[in-house]
Design a protein around this motif. Structure first.
Motif, mmCIF file in Angstrom:
data_model
loop_
_atom_site.group_PDB
_atom_site.id
_atom_site.type_symbol
_atom_site.label_atom_id
_atom_site.label_comp_id
_atom_site.label_asym_id
_atom_site.label_seq_id
_atom_site.Cartn_x
_atom_site.Cartn_y
_atom_site.Cartn_z
ATOM 1 N N UNK A 2 0.757 -0.952 -0.083
ATOM 2 C CA UNK A 2 0.012 0.035 -0.078
ATOM 3 C C UNK A 2 0.778 1.317 0.015
ATOM 4 N N UNK A 3 0.959 2.117 -1.104
ATOM 5 C CA UNK A 3 1.658 3.306 -1.083
ATOM 6 C C UNK A 3 2.996 2.787 -1.048
ATOM 7 N N UNK A 4 3.725 1.874 -1.563
ATOM 8 C CA UNK A 4 5.029 1.571 -1.329
ATOM 9 C C UNK A 4 5.346 0.837 0.167
ATOM 10 N N UNK A 5 4.440 0.580 0.879
ATOM 11 C CA UNK A 5 4.792 -0.210 2.211
ATOM 12 C C UNK A 5 4.131 -1.453 2.147
ATOM 13 N N UNK A 6 4.907 -2.521 2.349
ATOM 14 C CA UNK A 6 4.574 -3.988 2.503
ATOM 15 C C UNK A 6 4.258 -4.130 3.918
ATOM 16 N N UNK A 7 2.942 -4.972 3.870
ATOM 17 C CA UNK A 7 2.478 -5.377 5.097
ATOM 18 C C UNK A 7 2.108 -6.855 5.020
ATOM 19 N N UNK A 8 2.803 -7.694 5.708
ATOM 20 C CA UNK A 8 2.105 -9.083 5.771
ATOM 21 C C UNK A 8 0.629 -9.052 6.712
ATOM 22 N N UNK A 9 -0.105 -9.585 5.971
ATOM 23 C CA UNK A 9 -1.806 -9.703 6.261
ATOM 24 C C UNK A 9 -2.174 -11.164 6.418
ATOM 25 N N UNK A 10 -3.305 -11.345 7.169
ATOM 26 C CA UNK A 10 -4.179 -12.586 7.072
ATOM 27 C C UNK A 10 -5.579 -12.139 6.426
ATOM 28 N N UNK A 11 -5.954 -12.976 5.612
ATOM 29 C CA UNK A 11 -7.128 -12.730 5.055
ATOM 30 C C UNK A 11 -8.459 -13.280 5.675
ATOM 31 N N UNK A 12 -9.157 -12.511 6.292
ATOM 32 C CA UNK A 12 -10.413 -13.380 6.924
ATOM 33 C C UNK A 12 -11.509 -13.065 6.001
ATOM 34 N N UNK A 13 -12.426 -14.139 5.680
ATOM 35 C CA UNK A 13 -13.619 -13.962 4.836
ATOM 36 C C UNK A 13 -14.658 -13.481 5.801
ATOM 37 N N UNK A 14 -15.133 -12.412 5.344
ATOM 38 C CA UNK A 14 -16.312 -11.700 6.079
ATOM 39 C C UNK A 14 -17.789 -12.477 5.942
ATOM 40 N N UNK A 15 -18.447 -12.783 7.027
ATOM 41 C CA UNK A 15 -19.884 -13.327 6.917
ATOM 42 C C UNK A 15 -20.761 -12.364 7.847
ATOM 43 N N UNK A 16 -22.197 -12.836 7.521
ATOM 44 C CA UNK A 16 -23.178 -12.236 8.215
ATOM 45 C C UNK A 16 -23.366 -10.802 8.427
ATOM 46 N N UNK A 17 -23.455 -10.203 9.559
ATOM 47 C CA UNK A 17 -23.475 -8.939 9.900
ATOM 48 C C UNK A 17 -22.293 -7.885 9.438
ATOM 49 N N UNK A 18 -21.063 -8.592 9.660
ATOM 50 C CA UNK A 18 -19.773 -8.099 9.595
ATOM 51 C C UNK A 18 -19.794 -7.916 7.887
ATOM 52 N N UNK A 19 -19.967 -9.028 7.193
ATOM 53 C CA UNK A 19 -20.060 -8.871 5.710
ATOM 54 C C UNK A 19 -21.060 -7.730 5.424
#
Length: 171
Positions: free
Chosen positions: A102-119
């Motif tokens: 993001x804008x030249x900054x690397x960030x390790x992430x974990x993908x979380x699938x959104x469900x329900x009210x959060x989605x």
């Protein structure tokens, strides 16, 4: 990031999605040349996600529109309204560990699938940024499009100002 009224207006048309699919290789090259500072041709708030190929095991990078949500990044597997999921979303489901630039900054992430009210909550955030997503759902035959929260794997200390909310949206 600032979206022009024209970009928002034409984003819902099928030809726009087809044109953008053709521009993805150009966008990747621009992203590499600018070290991630310009992606999606600078039209929308974007990041480059690198996932691990579920079949090949090789790194795969794709530019994506995102919206910030706390210290996380929200992305959607819309595939420009095609009836099938994009490969990066399938890769992320198979291996949630990824990296974003993001804008030249690397960030390790974990993908979380959104469900329900959060989605539902995240869907509203995404529609506020890119209203054309509603047209993508219609083009995809009404199928539910997957939404992911990309949560930094190594969260900074409280008050850390490097999260997505720390950047003001600018043109």
């Amino acid at each position: 990031m600032f979206l022009t009224p024209l970009t928002r207006r034409v984003g819902r048309y099928r030809w726009f999605g087809a044109a953008m699919r053709l521009l993805v290789p150009v966008d990747r090259a621009v992203g590499r040349l600018t070290r991630g500072r310009v992606v999606a041709l600078g039209l929308v708030p974007s990041l480059v996600i690198t996932t691990t190929g579920r079949k090949s095991g090789k790194p795969r990078s794709n530019p994506l529109l995102y919206v910030p949500d706390g210290d996380a990044y929200v992305v959607i597997g819309s595939n420009w309204g095609q009836p099938h999921q994009p490969a990066w979303a399938l890769n992320l489901r198979a291996q949630p560990a990824a990296e974003v630039d993001v804008a030249g900054r690397r960030v390790p992430v974990r993908g979380e699938l959104a469900t329900g009210a959060e989605r539902d909550r995240l869907w509203r955030l995404l529609l506020d940024e890119w209203p054309a997503y509603q047209a993508y759902v219609e083009r995809a035959g009404g199928r539910e499009i997957r939404i992911f929260r990309l949560v930094p794997a190594e969260r900074g200390a409280p008050g850390d100002s490097d999260g997505p909310d720390s950047r003001a949206r600018q043109p």
